[in-house]
Design a protein around this motif. Sequence first.
Motif, PDB file in Angstrom:
ATOM      1  N   GLU A  69       0.807  -1.217   0.000  1.00 61.88           N
ATOM      2  CA  GLU A  69       0.000   0.000   0.000  1.00 61.88           C
ATOM      3  C   GLU A  69       0.841   1.269   0.000  1.00 61.88           C
ATOM      4  OE1 GLU A  69      -2.301   0.238   3.577  1.00 61.88           O
ATOM      5  OE2 GLU A  69      -0.546   0.533   4.862  1.00 61.88           O
ATOM      6  N   ASP A  70       2.154   1.154   0.139  1.00 60.54           N
ATOM      7  CA  ASP A  70       3.028   2.330   0.241  1.00 60.54           C
ATOM      8  C   ASP A  70       2.956   3.149  -1.037  1.00 60.54           C
ATOM      9  OD1 ASP A  70       4.977   4.142   1.000  1.00 60.54           O
ATOM     10  OD2 ASP A  70       6.646   2.836   0.420  1.00 60.54           O
ATOM     11  N   TRP A  83      -0.697  11.231  10.798  1.00 60.83           N
ATOM     12  CA  TRP A  83      -0.898  10.433   9.593  1.00 60.83           C
ATOM     13  C   TRP A  83      -0.803  11.209   8.292  1.00 60.83           C
ATOM     14  CZ3 TRP A  83      -0.508   5.462  10.141  1.00 60.83           C
ATOM     15  CH2 TRP A  83      -0.851   4.851  11.366  1.00 60.83           C
ATOM     16  N   GLY A  84      -0.562  12.509   8.323  1.00 67.17           N
ATOM     17  CA  GLY A  84      -0.622  13.248   7.076  1.00 67.17           C
ATOM     18  C   GLY A  84      -2.067  13.325   6.610  1.00 67.17           C
ATOM     19  N   THR A  85      -2.250  13.629   5.339  1.00 69.20           N
ATOM     20  CA  THR A  85      -3.605  13.807   4.807  1.00 69.20           C
ATOM     21  C   THR A  85      -3.889  12.766   3.728  1.00 69.20           C
ATOM     22  OG1 THR A  85      -3.499  16.192   5.217  1.00 69.20           O
ATOM     23  CG2 THR A  85      -5.194  15.415   3.695  1.00 69.20           C
ATOM     24  N   ILE A 144      -3.485   7.085   4.435  1.00 71.39           N
ATOM     25  CA  ILE A 144      -3.870   5.808   5.037  1.00 71.39           C
ATOM     26  C   ILE A 144      -5.388   5.807   5.203  1.00 71.39           C
ATOM     27  CG2 ILE A 144      -3.772   4.414   7.150  1.00 71.39           C
ATOM     28  CD1 ILE A 144      -1.228   4.118   5.732  1.00 71.39           C
ATOM     29  N   ALA A 145      -6.019   4.757   4.731  1.00 70.89           N
ATOM     30  CA  ALA A 145      -7.473   4.658   4.882  1.00 70.89           C
ATOM     31  C   ALA A 145      -7.826   4.284   6.315  1.00 70.89           C
ATOM     32  CB  ALA A 145      -8.020   3.604   3.919  1.00 70.89           C
ATOM     33  N   ALA A 162       2.660   0.211  14.848  1.00 70.13           N
ATOM     34  CA  ALA A 162       1.912  -1.025  14.586  1.00 70.13           C
ATOM     35  C   ALA A 162       1.334  -1.028  13.182  1.00 70.13           C
ATOM     36  CB  ALA A 162       0.796  -1.169  15.617  1.00 70.13           C
ATOM     37  N   ARG A 163       0.740   0.080  12.778  1.00 68.66           N
ATOM     38  CA  ARG A 163       0.039   0.132  11.484  1.00 68.66           C
ATOM     39  C   ARG A 163       0.982   0.109  10.291  1.00 68.66           C
ATOM     40  NH1 ARG A 163      -1.637   0.075   7.302  1.00 68.66           N
ATOM     41  NH2 ARG A 163      -3.624   0.744   6.381  1.00 68.66           N
ATOM     42  N   THR A 164       2.220   0.579  10.485  1.00 71.96           N
ATOM     43  CA  THR A 164       3.160   0.698   9.358  1.00 71.96           C
ATOM     44  C   THR A 164       4.249  -0.363   9.363  1.00 71.96           C
ATOM     45  OG1 THR A 164       4.556   2.250  10.600  1.00 71.96           O
ATOM     46  CG2 THR A 164       2.800   3.199   9.220  1.00 71.96           C
TER      47      THR A 164
END
Length: 609
Positions: free
Chosen positions: A273-274, A423-425, A428-429, A441-443
């Motif tokens: 997803e990156d 998370w920036g804009t 990430i969903a 954890a998420r990344t």
Amino acid sequence: MASPAVTQTARPLDGLRFTASGPPALAGPVAEHLRLLGAVAEDAGPAAGGPEAARVTLAESGPGLPDTATATATVAWASPQASRMGVTDEATAQAATGIMAVHGRRDGLPRGLAVDYATAATAVITTQGLLASLLARARGCEGAAAQPHTYVDRAGLLVVSQYLAASGADEGEAAELAPGGPPFTAADGTLFELETLDPGAWTGFWRALDAPADAVRAGWRPFQFRYATACAPFPGALHATTRAHGWQRIREAAAASGAEVCRLRSLEERAAEDDGAAPWTLAPYGPGGRARPKAAPPTPGPLAGMTVLEAGRRVQAPLAAHLLGLLGAEVVRIEPPGGDPLRGMPPACAGISARWLALNRGKRAVEIDIKSPADRLRLAELAAGADVFLHNWAPGKAAELGLDSADLARANPALVYAYTGGWGTGRIADPPMGTDFMVQARTAVGEAARPEGEAPAPSLMTLLDVLGGLLGAEAVLAGLLLRERTGRGVRVDSSLLGAADLLTAPALLRARRGERSRRPAGFRTPLRTADGWIAPADADARAAAAISGTHGLAELSTEDALRALRAGGLAATAVTTDLADLHHDPRFAGSISRDAHGAPAVPDPWSFV
């Protein structure tokens, strides 16, 4: 969210070229930052950096920069003194500076990070130095446009500076330093992180899973302080509780209580997803601002004469502003009425939190109630006279308060408006709460940080808060330089997600290539001695382990074990296990000082000469 006044993205080093020579492990990460900022690589010719140091030079004239604008940085693993004592690469820098000690607190023994954390931090710091040097020249401050020199071991001291400050405080920690901590495991084997800042949500989550009430009460304090102590010795009953429930039931308990949970993702999932985005965005806005004076400032430092207005909480934004202050800017810190409550967070030095001092010493504080319309007007008036406004409020908070970039640009069209978030804009969903451990954890930082054969686990050392703060300062410097080149204000956004991507980039590249994404089993595992631990350089680790097995290094003193390895031509250094020992460690003689409150203070991460 970016303001509608933002018109385009831009890069401050467009039109400049750079050369990089010396060890690729040192020069390569800096070169990548310069590419992202717009500079173009050219052939370096013969290596000029030597086997232990890299040399990076930016050159070429461009709009808004003097002719032959040049900045050169040198990067080395360690100062000559530390280098002679075995600090020669990432592994030995982690060992010497206390990174292994802090990262290993969860397990009760020092352990290396399987990611190149100190080197990644050094690349950001080196880029900061180059940008600051160019900025000083662009402002006509030739006396402040010196060349930066950086060391990986100094970067290592900076990233543990809060833990080091706490180790030298007048009182002990407020929570126990003992092994233990997340992640938790569900009945189906799912590893997950739990996050909440609300004790009521903590209690509600565990009650929904029928955890013992005494374990819930005993677990809150270590959970609450894990950001400060890098460990969380929970009652075993809490881990047993999650193992008795499936992942879906745990998610339901979190949703009902207001807590959040996040499954630990794999590097392969993250690679898929990156989006390859830069760790920050820079966007000029408006028609152009007022001219800035070019006269040489009265105080030293490439940012001397500039003002940074900081409304930061916890680590990320305060650290970014702290670095800008070290470069010469005046930092005005916006605090709530009564002052920042974290000033009282134990342990203290002369009545002030040692950790707070590590991030905020030297700043001037102004108390403002952002809930008050009159005080918000005061803040806007302060921003009208500042060069930078920096904050890390919750997403959407600035717009809700009327203090977003579009609002403040009306008073100061030349303002560099900087937001350091989670998370920036839109990258990430449905992201979870944007805190350090949830982003880890998420990344898949939790997987990248540990080698094969070990269960993934986000580090309880605040890896991303610190690296995110470093990136925030880099982004502000890039924004200031872009302002000098365009005459326009700049919106700057950086995030913990950007820090995670920077840290995991090599592992994600291996995953995309179909290679083993994690480092091999045993990677960066210190070797025990009779009275401590030693860490071999990465290149010598296999040979050192063989010598340890045949010559019984565990029965030798640390000094004798080091002599045995060095006699075999292997590089190694002693592992710092107690950060308080760094004050008199000969590898850092004269480097660590005390501030006016008696708190330990690490050296500036750059030397400008």
